[in-house]
Motif scaffolding. Structure first.
Motif, PDB file in Angstrom:
ATOM      1  N   ALA A 191       0.560  -1.346   0.305  1.00 33.79           N
ATOM      2  CA  ALA A 191       0.116  -0.188   0.554  1.00 33.79           C
ATOM      3  C   ALA A 191       0.756   1.234   0.194  1.00 33.79           C
ATOM      4  O   ALA A 191       0.651   2.415  -0.881  1.00 33.79           O
ATOM      5  N   LEU A 192       1.859   1.122   1.373  1.00 33.60           N
ATOM      6  CA  LEU A 192       2.852   2.202   0.701  1.00 33.60           C
ATOM      7  C   LEU A 192       3.574   2.593  -0.149  1.00 33.60           C
ATOM      8  O   LEU A 192       3.789   3.351  -0.433  1.00 33.60           O
ATOM      9  N   SER A 193       3.760   1.681  -0.799  1.00 36.43           N
ATOM     10  CA  SER A 193       4.802   1.834  -1.941  1.00 36.43           C
ATOM     11  C   SER A 193       3.513   2.566  -3.162  1.00 36.43           C
ATOM     12  O   SER A 193       4.068   3.315  -4.606  1.00 36.43           O
ATOM     13  N   LYS A 194       2.430   2.077  -3.290  1.00 33.73           N
ATOM     14  CA  LYS A 194       1.790   2.300  -4.662  1.00 33.73           C
ATOM     15  C   LYS A 194       1.190   4.322  -3.861  1.00 33.73           C
ATOM     16  O   LYS A 194       1.417   5.094  -4.581  1.00 33.73           O
ATOM     17  N   GLU A 195       1.092   4.179  -2.388  1.00 33.65           N
ATOM     18  CA  GLU A 195       1.119   5.626  -2.196  1.00 33.65           C
ATOM     19  C   GLU A 195       1.837   6.155  -2.722  1.00 33.65           C
ATOM     20  O   GLU A 195       1.760   7.621  -3.472  1.00 33.65           O
ATOM     21  N   ARG A 196       3.404   5.721  -2.677  1.00 35.73           N
ATOM     22  CA  ARG A 196       4.504   7.065  -2.868  1.00 35.73           C
ATOM     23  C   ARG A 196       5.310   6.377  -4.083  1.00 35.73           C
ATOM     24  O   ARG A 196       6.401   7.329  -4.931  1.00 35.73           O
ATOM     25  N   GLU A 197       3.896   6.098  -5.473  1.00 37.87           N
ATOM     26  CA  GLU A 197       4.925   5.052  -6.078  1.00 37.87           C
ATOM     27  C   GLU A 197       6.117   5.374  -6.739  1.00 37.87           C
ATOM     28  O   GLU A 197       6.328   4.962  -7.850  1.00 37.87           O
ATOM     29  N   PHE A 198       6.418   3.679  -5.789  1.00 39.60           N
ATOM     30  CA  PHE A 198       7.900   3.723  -6.219  1.00 39.60           C
ATOM     31  C   PHE A 198       7.501   1.845  -6.679  1.00 39.60           C
ATOM     32  O   PHE A 198       6.355   1.633  -6.182  1.00 39.60           O
ATOM     33  N   LEU A 199       8.416   1.261  -7.674  1.00 37.22           N
ATOM     34  CA  LEU A 199       8.207   0.496  -8.358  1.00 37.22           C
ATOM     35  C   LEU A 199       8.086  -0.846  -7.516  1.00 37.22           C
ATOM     36  O   LEU A 199       8.843  -0.816  -6.465  1.00 37.22           O
ATOM     37  N   ILE A 200       7.744  -1.992  -7.317  1.00 43.53           N
ATOM     38  CA  ILE A 200       7.760  -3.177  -6.726  1.00 43.53           C
ATOM     39  C   ILE A 200       8.115  -4.672  -7.537  1.00 43.53           C
ATOM     40  O   ILE A 200       7.394  -4.908  -8.154  1.00 43.53           O
ATOM     41  N   ASP A 201       9.192  -4.539  -6.907  1.00 36.94           N
ATOM     42  CA  ASP A 201       9.655  -5.813  -7.928  1.00 36.94           C
ATOM     43  C   ASP A 201       9.736  -7.542  -7.414  1.00 36.94           C
ATOM     44  O   ASP A 201       8.962  -7.470  -6.358  1.00 36.94           O
ATOM     45  N   LYS A 202       9.753  -8.298  -8.186  1.00 39.56           N
ATOM     46  CA  LYS A 202       9.604  -9.303  -8.065  1.00 39.56           C
ATOM     47  C   LYS A 202      11.016 -10.452  -7.728  1.00 39.56           C
ATOM     48  O   LYS A 202      11.470  -9.785  -8.256  1.00 39.56           O
ATOM     49  N   VAL A 203      11.032 -11.205  -6.986  1.00 33.42           N
ATOM     50  CA  VAL A 203      11.794 -12.109  -6.456  1.00 33.42           C
ATOM     51  C   VAL A 203      12.001 -13.234  -6.163  1.00 33.42           C
ATOM     52  O   VAL A 203      10.324 -13.275  -6.329  1.00 33.42           O
ATOM     53  N   ARG A 204      12.780 -14.421  -6.386  1.00 27.00           N
ATOM     54  CA  ARG A 204      12.116 -15.544  -6.488  1.00 27.00           C
ATOM     55  C   ARG A 204      12.687 -15.895  -5.218  1.00 27.00           C
ATOM     56  O   ARG A 204      13.982 -16.099  -4.764  1.00 27.00           O
ATOM     57  N   ASP A 205      11.975 -16.786  -4.391  1.00 23.92           N
ATOM     58  CA  ASP A 205      12.202 -17.892  -3.037  1.00 23.92           C
ATOM     59  C   ASP A 205      12.213 -19.092  -3.085  1.00 23.92           C
ATOM     60  O   ASP A 205      10.648 -19.269  -3.874  1.00 23.92           O
TER      61      ASP A 205
END
Length: 228
Positions: A191-205
């Protein structure tokens, strides 16, 4: 005579003709607001006696941020649809269209120089208003693009992105982190990333497959909330 429906002019075929909005006609006829799509399908799209490009044309318009399909109907076709309604409102609308056609056929009085200047000034003001609105929209899109590009550049230049668990290990605070806490932190970070318009990366776990990784500043905020 009061204007029941706004009458405009639209190019249909090769001529500019008087037209009305199908949605406005539907409303003036007092029909069920929830059934417009079905009415349009039956009377326009699937009507073997209606010809697109002759009796009507389809177009899209924006309303409350949504794209809506509408149709520009010729006055003659709108009269036919009004007659099919077989109600008093339908007859009122048909009579209104007849009056509109009568007015359109009346000889137009020549404008005085002052009236012509006033009309031209009004047209210029309206044109300037439209240009200003378009420029503002272009500027808004440009600003959004610049913000996205700046965030993308920061990401490509090596800004630190961590998973929830990865950041906890990095900060040495894993004792505060269970599955439930990690899930809550992930929701808050998203939610905070969308609010600040930051990218959300994807990594493999290895355990969970592809999971989210968040900007360091976002995780710093959500972990501070957890520890406070």
């Amino acid at each position: 005579m009061n204007d029941l429906i706004k009458v405009g002019k639209t190019v249909i075929g090769e001529a500019q003709v008087q037209t009305v909005s199908a949605r406005e006609l539907y409303e003036a006829l007092g029909l069920d607001a929830k059934s417009f799509s079905r009415w349009a399908e039956m009377n326009l799209s699937s009507n073997g006696f209606a010809i697109q490009g002759v009796d009507f044309i389809e177009f899209c318009m924006m309303q409350n941020g949504r794209s809506l399909v509408d149709f520009a109907l010729t006055i003659d076709f709108a009269k036919r649809l009004s007659m099919l309604t077989r109600t008093q409102k339908g007859e009122d609308v048909r009579t209104y269209f007849l009056e509109c056609e009568r007015r359109a056929l009346q000889p137009q009085k020549a404008l005085t120089p002052a009236e012509a200047l006033h009309q031209m000034t009004g047209l210029m003001v309206e044109q300037e208003r439209r240009v200003t609105a378009i420029e503002a929209e272009v500027l808004e899109h440009s600003d959004k693009l610049k913000r996205i590009e700046s965030k993308q550049q920061a990401f490509e230049e090596g800004s630190k992105f961590f998973t929830i668990v990865g950041y906890a290990v990095y900060r040495g605070i894993t004792e505060h982190l269970g599955i439930s806490e990690a899930s809550q932190l992930g929701k808050r970070a998203t939610a905070l990333s969308k609010e600040r318009e930051f990218l959300i990366d994807k990594v493999r776990d290895p355990r969970w497959g592809r999971i989210n990784a968040y900007h360091e500043s976002v995780l710093e905020t959500v972990f501070e909330e957890l520890l406070s």
